[in-house]
Design a protein around this motif. Sequence first.
Motif, mmCIF file in Angstrom:
data_model
loop_
_atom_site.group_PDB
_atom_site.id
_atom_site.type_symbol
_atom_site.label_atom_id
_atom_site.label_comp_id
_atom_site.label_asym_id
_atom_site.label_seq_id
_atom_site.Cartn_x
_atom_site.Cartn_y
_atom_site.Cartn_z
ATOM 1 N N ILE A 48 -1.561 8.196 4.677
ATOM 2 C CA ILE A 48 -0.922 8.481 3.401
ATOM 3 C C ILE A 48 -1.652 9.601 2.662
ATOM 4 O O ILE A 48 -1.036 10.568 2.192
ATOM 5 N N ASN A 49 -2.950 9.480 2.569
ATOM 6 C CA ASN A 49 -3.740 10.475 1.835
ATOM 7 C C ASN A 49 -3.672 11.851 2.488
ATOM 8 O O ASN A 49 -3.530 12.868 1.807
ATOM 9 N N ALA A 104 0.810 -1.218 0.000
ATOM 10 C CA ALA A 104 0.000 0.000 0.000
ATOM 11 C C ALA A 104 0.844 1.269 0.000
ATOM 12 O O ALA A 104 0.298 2.368 -0.053
ATOM 13 N N THR A 161 -3.889 4.048 4.981
ATOM 14 C CA THR A 161 -4.301 4.779 3.785
ATOM 15 C C THR A 161 -4.718 6.197 4.122
ATOM 16 O O THR A 161 -4.409 7.146 3.397
ATOM 17 N N SER A 162 -5.417 6.356 5.251
ATOM 18 C CA SER A 162 -5.821 7.688 5.686
ATOM 19 C C SER A 162 -4.622 8.565 5.976
ATOM 20 O O SER A 162 -4.580 9.748 5.613
ATOM 21 N N LEU A 181 -5.038 -1.299 7.550
ATOM 22 C CA LEU A 181 -4.825 -0.803 6.189
ATOM 23 C C LEU A 181 -5.596 0.492 5.942
ATOM 24 O O LEU A 181 -5.082 1.417 5.305
ATOM 25 N N GLU A 182 -6.809 0.560 6.463
ATOM 26 C CA GLU A 182 -7.610 1.771 6.308
ATOM 27 C C GLU A 182 -6.940 2.959 7.012
ATOM 28 O O GLU A 182 -6.891 4.067 6.475
#
Length: 201
Positions: free
Chosen positions: A193-194, A25, A190-191, A186-187
């Motif tokens: 990273i974004n 990811a 991702t948060s 993972l969620e």
Amino acid sequence: MKLIVISDPICFEAEASLINQLFDAGMSVFHLRKPQTNKLAYAKLITQIDECYHDRIALHQFHELATNFPLIKRLHYPEWLRKTIAEETEHHKQAIIKSTSIHDLKDMNQLRGFDYTFYGPVFNSLSKPGYAGVAHADLVLPEHKNACKIIALGGIDAKKIQQVKHMGFDGLAVLGAIWNNKQLTLESFTSLINRNIKKSN
């Protein structure tokens, strides 16, 4: 900003699979810290992580394993181990990326030969209840002549990225924000990273 993930200190089922998914990811640096794990279990976990990602792993313990896993070129030195760095690095022929930790900014003046250092806990810890942060809301890091970058650690989640940036840190490290709820690992990543990309633009 550089985003570093620190491992859950306790081993858990299917951990390597989740670590590989984090790498897939976009995880760029992973600090493997298992203070209560023996060398055999520590090495076994490394073997279960896809070899193509080994150059992104930093060892917090058992530095001698870098010989067994030649793609690993990152070593972390806790404060208590920092004094042995001169002797230990003589045994590593390949170039390595060295990191350490400080809890007082004045210690920056003592760091030589390190690529980056963790500093914290900046905010109240998410992984250690009762471990209070040391930073006040209007903290701005003083300029320093040392080339060593400063990475914020402690109590950081996606909502705090902008504040960390304003404080002048070169990057941030997360632990509790990733591992406290493994069903959302993972969620959560991702948060982060974004939000990091958005706030860096």
